[in-house]
Design a protein around this motif. Structure first.
Motif, PDB file in Angstrom:
ATOM      1  N   ALA A 348       0.848  -1.202   0.000  1.00 50.84           N
ATOM      2  CA  ALA A 348       0.000   0.000   0.000  1.00 50.84           C
ATOM      3  C   ALA A 348       0.875   1.241   0.000  1.00 50.84           C
ATOM      4  N   VAL A 349       0.316   2.303  -0.601  1.00 50.50           N
ATOM      5  CA  VAL A 349       0.978   3.609  -0.595  1.00 50.50           C
ATOM      6  C   VAL A 349       0.058   4.592   0.111  1.00 50.50           C
ATOM      7  N   ALA A 350       0.642   5.466   0.919  1.00 54.49           N
ATOM      8  CA  ALA A 350      -0.154   6.501   1.592  1.00 54.49           C
ATOM      9  C   ALA A 350       0.425   7.879   1.288  1.00 54.49           C
ATOM     10  N   VAL A 351      -0.479   8.853   1.167  1.00 54.78           N
ATOM     11  CA  VAL A 351      -0.069  10.243   0.947  1.00 54.78           C
ATOM     12  C   VAL A 351      -0.809  11.126   1.932  1.00 54.78           C
ATOM     13  N   THR A 352      -0.063  11.946   2.666  1.00 54.79           N
ATOM     14  CA  THR A 352      -0.701  12.926   3.545  1.00 54.79           C
ATOM     15  C   THR A 352       0.119  14.211   3.501  1.00 54.79           C
ATOM     16  N   GLY A 353      -0.556  15.345   3.326  1.00 53.39           N
ATOM     17  CA  GLY A 353       0.202  16.586   3.185  1.00 53.39           C
ATOM     18  C   GLY A 353      -0.685  17.807   3.261  1.00 53.39           C
ATOM     19  N   ILE A 354      -0.054  18.961   3.092  1.00 49.91           N
ATOM     20  CA  ILE A 354      -0.762  20.243   3.163  1.00 49.91           C
ATOM     21  C   ILE A 354      -0.749  20.861   1.770  1.00 49.91           C
ATOM     22  N   ALA A 355      -1.913  20.783   1.087  1.00 52.18           N
ATOM     23  CA  ALA A 355      -1.987  21.261  -0.297  1.00 52.18           C
ATOM     24  C   ALA A 355      -2.144  22.777  -0.360  1.00 52.18           C
ATOM     25  N   GLY A 356      -2.607  23.388   0.717  1.00 50.58           N
ATOM     26  CA  GLY A 356      -2.780  24.836   0.764  1.00 50.58           C
ATOM     27  C   GLY A 356      -4.085  25.283   0.119  1.00 50.58           C
ATOM     28  N   PRO A 357      -4.361  26.564   0.022  1.00 53.79           N
ATOM     29  CA  PRO A 357      -3.481  27.639   0.495  1.00 53.79           C
ATOM     30  C   PRO A 357      -3.460  27.795   2.016  1.00 53.79           C
ATOM     31  N   GLY A 358      -4.493  27.255   2.724  1.00 51.24           N
ATOM     32  CA  GLY A 358      -4.487  27.345   4.192  1.00 51.24           C
ATOM     33  C   GLY A 358      -3.878  26.081   4.794  1.00 51.24           C
ATOM     34  N   GLY A 359      -4.015  25.951   6.127  1.00 49.81           N
ATOM     35  CA  GLY A 359      -3.632  24.704   6.784  1.00 49.81           C
ATOM     36  C   GLY A 359      -2.211  24.649   7.284  1.00 49.81           C
ATOM     37  N   GLU A 360      -1.479  25.758   7.091  1.00 45.67           N
ATOM     38  CA  GLU A 360      -0.093  25.795   7.533  1.00 45.67           C
ATOM     39  C   GLU A 360      -0.026  25.818   9.057  1.00 45.67           C
ATOM     40  N   THR A 361       0.936  25.100   9.649  1.00 43.27           N
ATOM     41  CA  THR A 361       1.185  25.199  11.089  1.00 43.27           C
ATOM     42  C   THR A 361       2.689  25.386  11.282  1.00 43.27           C
ATOM     43  N   PRO A 362       3.119  25.824  12.461  1.00 44.59           N
ATOM     44  CA  PRO A 362       4.561  26.048  12.662  1.00 44.59           C
ATOM     45  C   PRO A 362       5.362  24.786  12.322  1.00 44.59           C
ATOM     46  N   GLY A 363       6.364  24.936  11.485  1.00 43.05           N
ATOM     47  CA  GLY A 363       7.196  23.793  11.086  1.00 43.05           C
ATOM     48  C   GLY A 363       6.589  22.949   9.991  1.00 43.05           C
ATOM     49  N   LYS A 364       5.321  23.246   9.620  1.00 43.24           N
ATOM     50  CA  LYS A 364       4.674  22.476   8.557  1.00 43.24           C
ATOM     51  C   LYS A 364       4.098  23.412   7.498  1.00 43.24           C
ATOM     52  N   GLN A 385       8.860  18.460  -0.092  1.00 49.78           N
ATOM     53  CA  GLN A 385       8.363  19.830  -0.004  1.00 49.78           C
ATOM     54  C   GLN A 385       8.136  20.320  -1.437  1.00 49.78           C
ATOM     55  N   PHE A 386       6.841  20.397  -1.839  1.00 53.52           N
ATOM     56  CA  PHE A 386       6.544  20.746  -3.227  1.00 53.52           C
ATOM     57  C   PHE A 386       6.195  22.218  -3.367  1.00 53.52           C
ATOM     58  N   PRO A 387       6.674  22.863  -4.406  1.00 51.33           N
ATOM     59  CA  PRO A 387       6.326  24.266  -4.648  1.00 51.33           C
ATOM     60  C   PRO A 387       4.998  24.376  -5.404  1.00 51.33           C
ATOM     61  N   GLY A 388       4.431  25.572  -5.397  1.00 53.90           N
ATOM     62  CA  GLY A 388       3.270  25.830  -6.247  1.00 53.90           C
ATOM     63  C   GLY A 388       1.953  25.898  -5.509  1.00 53.90           C
ATOM     64  N   ASP A 389       0.893  26.088  -6.282  1.00 56.06           N
ATOM     65  CA  ASP A 389      -0.439  26.227  -5.696  1.00 56.06           C
ATOM     66  C   ASP A 389      -1.039  24.849  -5.379  1.00 56.06           C
ATOM     67  N   ARG A 390      -2.268  24.868  -4.902  1.00 62.40           N
ATOM     68  CA  ARG A 390      -2.940  23.651  -4.447  1.00 62.40           C
ATOM     69  C   ARG A 390      -2.917  22.537  -5.497  1.00 62.40           C
ATOM     70  N   GLU A 391      -3.297  22.889  -6.719  1.00 65.03           N
ATOM     71  CA  GLU A 391      -3.377  21.867  -7.773  1.00 65.03           C
ATOM     72  C   GLU A 391      -2.003  21.287  -8.083  1.00 65.03           C
ATOM     73  N   ARG A 392      -0.994  22.166  -8.112  1.00 69.38           N
ATOM     74  CA  ARG A 392       0.374  21.722  -8.396  1.00 69.38           C
ATOM     75  C   ARG A 392       0.892  20.799  -7.305  1.00 69.38           C
ATOM     76  N   VAL A 393       0.614  21.161  -6.056  1.00 65.19           N
ATOM     77  CA  VAL A 393       1.072  20.330  -4.938  1.00 65.19           C
ATOM     78  C   VAL A 393       0.415  18.952  -5.023  1.00 65.19           C
ATOM     79  N   ARG A 394      -0.899  18.943  -5.306  1.00 66.06           N
ATOM     80  CA  ARG A 394      -1.620  17.663  -5.387  1.00 66.06           C
ATOM     81  C   ARG A 394      -1.082  16.805  -6.520  1.00 66.06           C
ATOM     82  N   ARG A 395      -0.835  17.425  -7.666  1.00 66.91           N
ATOM     83  CA  ARG A 395      -0.318  16.667  -8.816  1.00 66.91           C
ATOM     84  C   ARG A 395       1.066  16.094  -8.538  1.00 66.91           C
ATOM     85  N   GLN A 396       1.917  16.933  -7.919  1.00 62.57           N
ATOM     86  CA  GLN A 396       3.270  16.470  -7.604  1.00 62.57           C
ATOM     87  C   GLN A 396       3.246  15.354  -6.573  1.00 62.57           C
TER      88      GLN A 396
END
Ligand code: ATP
Ligand code: MG
Length: 415
Positions: A348-364, A385-396
């Motif tokens: 199995a593969v798992a993905v968890t992350g912060i796609a933005g633009p909100g949801g940032e926390t200290p250190g994350k 650590q992926f650059p870009g907007d929400r869609e770009r982060v999700r795609r990456q």
């Protein structure tokens, strides 16, 4: 030789319609060393269409149009091309007979409007159409060539391959262009450029261009030779050099996209896969199920967006989420292991992350993504650590999940 393509049809200007004939013809022409310098898409409008033919013929050695050869009022290609070259149309008896016979074969009587399809520009050569009612035609205008081909790709492509290419190949003077695309998922455009530019810049032939997208970098190599074999040998020489500089990084050289490559690796190994997705919301599953036959390896995907869903469906320990946060190495690992267990899959593969633009926390920060793999190909986890907007982060992130499987299957390092 320089070519221009005119795609005829108002419907092709619809934002939801794709004009594919131009790309097809461009690709085939490149193989025989003919450069396409313009592709125009023109509505079924007599003035615009005539102007498009005049413009193209004023600059190009070869002009190829597709579409607008049908029998209806809005099929204007023959008329407009004839006006643009200053010649008249004649009704071709041979085509008329062929049309009548074709209708008779389908037990139908030909309507008078269909006779228009037998119109040929004075001096043109007819290109028979084995798959439809609209024959094509071509004209030699003192060295400049004009081809009128039907619009439906299933009719246009065989006519182009069997009847147009041989004429052009002979006149193109025997140079052959071949190209190859090397695809990389785990490095950005500038990193790839830095590694390979010193090599490819020493080659005038093949030419190399770099294209960057979300989670993907492509190296486009184009070689010119006096034969297909020579051009292919030039491509292979440079590709081998690039491969040596980017060990394990190139996932495809044959046009395949990453999901197809991953699908083949899992199928070969007879492994079943489960997915646990948070920030990608099913994108990984969507990309894998775009491959025909995905059911042979993909068992299921969980979209576990809330913390509760991660607990309920994947058995993630709530204390783990409380201690490290949902976007953490620990939770990514637990999601992968939980999905594998719940599905009874090999891995199995798992993905968890912060796609933005909100949801940032200290250190994350936005763009922080953890990817984890559990099961048959070994356990591994990756912080990205992926650059870009929400869609770009999700795609990456989805692309990185696929790349993680590929690298594990081939015994390559996680990074
Ligand atoms: P027909 O006798 O079938 O009418 P035609 O030469 O008049 O032949 P069009 O009517 O222009 O062809 O096109 C028929 C269909 O072919 C279009 O509805 C479209 O689906 C497809 N088609 C035409 N041109 C293109 C194009 N450039 N790219 C992709 N599809 C195309
Ligand atoms: Mg038509």
């Amino acid at each position: 030789m320089k070519a221009a393509i005119v795609a005829v049809g108002s419907e092709l200007l619809d934002p939801l319609r794709r004009e594919t004939n131009g790309a097809y013809v461009t690709g085939r022409l490149r193989e025989i060393g003919v450069d396409v310098l313009a592709r125009t898409c023109v509505a079924d409008d007599a003035a615009w269409l005539e102007a498009a033919f005049r413009d193209a013929l004023a600059r190009a050695d070869v002009v190829i149009s597709t579409g607008g050869l049908g029998p209806t009022e809005d099929d204007l290609t023959r008329d407009c091309a004839a006006r643009a070259v200053g010649r008249s149309l004649r009704r071709d008896e041979g085509i008329l007979e062929w049309l009548r016979a074709r209708f008779a074969r389908f037990n139908r009587v030909m309507a008078p409007v269909n006779e228009k399809q037998a119109d040929v520009i004075e001096g043109a050569t007819v290109l028979p159409n084995a798959r439809g009612t609209a024959p094509g035609q071509w004209l030699d205008l003192e060295g400049r060539l004009l081809f009128l081909l039907p619009g439906p790709p299933g009719e246009m492509q065989p006519m182009f391959d069997d009847q147009v290419l041989p004429v052009l190949r002979e006149r193109a003077g025997g140079t052959v262009l071949r190209s190859r695309v090397l695809k990389i998922a785990s490095m950005g455009e500038s990193d790839v450029e830095q590694v390979v530019a010193p090599l490819y810049k020493t080659f005038a032939n093949p030419r190399t261009t770099i294209l960057g997208g979300a989670g993907q970098t492509e190296l486009h190599l184009t070689a010119e030779g006096s034969s297909v074999e020579e051009a292919e040998a030039l491509l292979e020489e440079l590709a081998a050099g690039i491969r040596a500089l980017l060990p394990g990084r190139i996932y495809s050289e044959d046009g395949r996209e990453l999901p197809e490559v991953v699908a083949a690796l899992l199928r070969e190994r007879g492994l079943s896969l489960a997915l646990a997705e948070s920030c990608t919301g099913g994108l990984l599953a969507s990309r894998l199920t775009s491959v025909p036959g995905a059911s042979e390896f993909l068992d299921r995907g969980y979209v576990t967006y809330s913390n509760q869903a991660k607990v309920d469906l994947l058995g993630v320990d709530p204390k783990l989420i409380e201690a490290h946060g949902a976007v953490s190495e620990e939770v990514a690992r637990a999601m992968a292991e939980g999905a594998r267990r719940a599905a009874g899959a090999d891995l199995a593969v798992a993905v968890t992350g912060i796609a933005g633009p909100g949801g940032e926390t200290p250190g994350k920060p936005v763009g922080l993504v953890f990817l984890a793999l559990a099961g048959a190909l070994g356990d591994r986890v990756r912080r990205a650590q992926f650059p870009g907007d929400r869609e770009r982060v999700r795609r990456q992130a989805a692309q990185a999940g696929l790349e993680m499987i590929r690298r594990a299957a081939l015994g390559l390092s996680a990074g």
